[in-house]
Enzyme design. Structure first.
Site, PDB file in Angstrom:
ATOM      1  N   HIS A  41     137.172  20.716  35.980  1.00  0.00           N
ATOM      2  CA  HIS A  41     136.561  20.287  37.246  1.00  0.00           C
ATOM      3  C   HIS A  41     135.187  20.946  37.427  1.00  0.00           C
ATOM      4  CE1 HIS A  41     141.008  20.119  38.391  1.00  0.00           C
ATOM      5  NE2 HIS A  41     140.618  18.873  38.555  1.00  0.00           N
ATOM      6  N   VAL A  97     137.502  19.421  28.716  1.00  0.00           N
ATOM      7  CA  VAL A  97     137.424  20.866  28.509  1.00  0.00           C
ATOM      8  C   VAL A  97     138.820  21.351  28.100  1.00  0.00           C
ATOM      9  CG1 VAL A  97     136.914  23.098  29.579  1.00  0.00           C
ATOM     10  CG2 VAL A  97     135.581  21.073  30.207  1.00  0.00           C
ATOM     11  N   MET A 136     142.697  21.192  29.523  1.00  0.00           N
ATOM     12  CA  MET A 136     142.938  21.812  30.826  1.00  0.00           C
ATOM     13  C   MET A 136     143.445  20.761  31.795  1.00  0.00           C
ATOM     14  SD  MET A 136     140.020  24.600  31.427  1.00  0.00           S
ATOM     15  CE  MET A 136     139.762  25.889  30.219  1.00  0.00           C
ATOM     16  N   GLY A 160     142.404  18.927  43.293  1.00  0.00           N
ATOM     17  CA  GLY A 160     142.479  20.371  43.502  1.00  0.00           C
ATOM     18  C   GLY A 160     143.161  21.114  42.371  1.00  0.00           C
ATOM     19  N   ALA A 161     143.572  22.374  42.655  1.00  0.00           N
ATOM     20  CA  ALA A 161     144.032  23.306  41.625  1.00  0.00           C
ATOM     21  C   ALA A 161     142.957  23.328  40.528  1.00  0.00           C
ATOM     22  CB  ALA A 161     145.400  22.922  41.070  1.00  0.00           C
ATOM     23  N   GLN A 217     149.099   7.333  44.423  1.00  0.00           N
ATOM     24  CA  GLN A 217     148.965   7.174  42.970  1.00  0.00           C
ATOM     25  C   GLN A 217     150.097   7.849  42.193  1.00  0.00           C
ATOM     26  OE1 GLN A 217     145.111   9.347  42.889  1.00  0.00           O
ATOM     27  NE2 GLN A 217     145.831  10.154  40.927  1.00  0.00           N
ATOM     28  N   GLU A 274     138.299  24.831  34.749  1.00  0.00           N
ATOM     29  CA  GLU A 274     136.987  24.644  34.108  1.00  0.00           C
ATOM     30  C   GLU A 274     136.610  23.176  33.926  1.00  0.00           C
ATOM     31  OE1 GLU A 274     134.521  26.668  33.175  1.00  0.00           O
ATOM     32  OE2 GLU A 274     135.561  28.372  34.071  1.00  0.00           O
ATOM     33  N   GLY A 324     136.165  12.816  34.352  1.00  0.00           N
ATOM     34  CA  GLY A 324     136.413  13.461  33.067  1.00  0.00           C
ATOM     35  C   GLY A 324     137.034  12.503  32.062  1.00  0.00           C
TER      36      GLY A 324
HETATM   37  P1  AMP Z   1     142.267  15.672  38.882  1.00  0.00           P
HETATM   38  O1  AMP Z   1     142.064  16.771  39.863  1.00  0.00           O
HETATM   39  O2  AMP Z   1     143.247  15.996  37.804  1.00  0.00           O
HETATM   40  O3  AMP Z   1     142.512  14.336  39.535  1.00  0.00           O
HETATM   41  O4  AMP Z   1     140.874  15.521  38.109  1.00  0.00           O
HETATM   42  C1  AMP Z   1     139.674  15.329  38.794  1.00  0.00           C
HETATM   43  C2  AMP Z   1     138.611  14.955  37.785  1.00  0.00           C
HETATM   44  O5  AMP Z   1     138.477  16.009  36.833  1.00  0.00           O
HETATM   45  C3  AMP Z   1     138.973  13.689  36.994  1.00  0.00           C
HETATM   46  O6  AMP Z   1     137.800  12.922  36.794  1.00  0.00           O
HETATM   47  C4  AMP Z   1     139.504  14.243  35.705  1.00  0.00           C
HETATM   48  O7  AMP Z   1     139.362  13.368  34.613  1.00  0.00           O
HETATM   49  C5  AMP Z   1     138.636  15.482  35.525  1.00  0.00           C
HETATM   50  N1  AMP Z   1     139.302  16.436  34.648  1.00  0.00           N
HETATM   51  C6  AMP Z   1     140.554  16.928  34.760  1.00  0.00           C
HETATM   52  N2  AMP Z   1     140.843  17.752  33.742  1.00  0.00           N
HETATM   53  C7  AMP Z   1     139.740  17.771  32.942  1.00  0.00           C
HETATM   54  C8  AMP Z   1     139.403  18.427  31.723  1.00  0.00           C
HETATM   55  N3  AMP Z   1     140.261  19.226  31.089  1.00  0.00           N
HETATM   56  N4  AMP Z   1     138.182  18.206  31.206  1.00  0.00           N
HETATM   57  C9  AMP Z   1     137.286  17.383  31.826  1.00  0.00           C
HETATM   58  N5  AMP Z   1     137.541  16.744  32.979  1.00  0.00           N
HETATM   59  C10 AMP Z   1     138.751  16.927  33.531  1.00  0.00           C
END
Ligand code: AMP
Length: 288
Positions: free
Chosen positions: A37, A177, A185, A31-32, A61, A35, A148
């Protein structure tokens, strides 16, 4: 868009999609949303009949209790954003729904892959990641799952998990991104104050500095240069900078005959720990 909070309901919905012959794209998140995501969600919406996003701040985690407690939670805002990017189902369960009893966690082992960088610095982190990703893959049964590159080691761990446990899905990875000033981000960026936000792009600058030195300087010199640069930025504390093989993530000591490297960095800025990485194709590096 449907919002589902119960495990039993997501199971039913997924069953209906599968019986109806729909392909399912899945974007797991905490969440939160930003771009980074949204890029994954848009890709999923384009490539699948149905897109499911999960928002779950996974307690198992986090190796730092404060990081878990203070992790940004913006579910209402996220729900509105998801409606704009073609998401069909938001799965947002509570911790009790996902972990109903206090049970000992399954123990995963990823060998050398988890002995370096994030795995080394965050004990138990990838075990928690593997646990939640396995649970979510079982519940959502996606045809494609989107991750990502920002979390490069996580992608490598999940790739091994999919392979080892024979999950029948395609893993799709999208590039990082960035903000205009290069900062990757991240949901945690919202916890930076103005001053900290100004210096946070130094992680990316460190990576670019290293990239410019590849094949011109020995690895040890490049590492020392990056360390010295980050030491010169007040308010940033470098945890590691590593030049690694992109698939095994093991350190590369000599890049002479190497095709591609991953430059990976982690540093603490104010209240948050940030990570970043870039992949560099060494065939495109000009040696002068
Ligand atoms: P998170 O919510 O941080 O666990 O991220 C969820 C998914 O979004 C994961 O696969 C991350 O690698 C991906 N993600 C987070 N930040 C970015 C970013 N800046 N650019 C691309 N993918 C991202």
């Amino acid at each position: 868009m449907e919002v589902i909070k119960q495990v039993s309901t997501i199971r039913q919905r997924v069953q209906a999609f599968r019986c109806g012959g729909k392909s399912i794209g899945f974007v797991p998140t905490m969440g939160a949303l930003h771009e980074g995501h949204l890029q994954l969600l848009q890709a999923s919406a384009q490539e699948n009949d149905v897109t499911i996003c999960s928002i779950f701040v996974n307690p198992t985690q986090f190796n730092n209790p404060d990081d878990y407690k203070l992790y940004p939670r913006t579910l209402d805002q996220d729900t509105e954003l998801l409606k704009t990017v073609g998401c069909d189902v938001l799965f947002a369960p509570s911790p009790e729904e996902v972990y109903p009893q206090q049970q000992p966690l399954l123990q995963f082992s990823f060998g050398a892959l988890e002995d370096v960088m994030e795995g080394e610095r965050r004990p138990g982190h990838f075990n928690g990641v593997a646990t939640i990703v396995s649970k979510l893959f079982h519940l959502v049964q996606p045809h494609r799952a989107y991750f990502g590159q920002k979390d490069l080691q996580q992608v490598a761990i999940v790739r091994q998990l999919v392979h080892t446990l024979s999950f029948d899905l395609e893993l799709v990875c999208y590039p990082t991104v960035r903000e205009e000033d290069g900062l990757a981000m991240s949901s945690r960026n919202t916890r930076l104050n103005e001053e900290q936000r100004q210096i946070a792009p130094s992680l990316y600058k460190g990576l670019k500095l290293a990239e410019a030195q590849l094949r011109k300087q020995p690895v040890a010199v490049i590492k020392a240069t990056v360390a010295a640069y980050l030491e010169s930025v007040e308010g940033v504390e470098l945890e590691y900078f590593e030049i690694a093989d992109p698939s095994t993530l093991q350190p590369v000591e000599d890049v002479t005959n190497v095709q591609e490297v991953a430059l990976c960095i982690a540093a603490v800025v104010g209240p948050v720990r940030l990570i970043d990485n870039i992949l560099v194709n060494l065939n495109e590096v000009q040696v002068v």
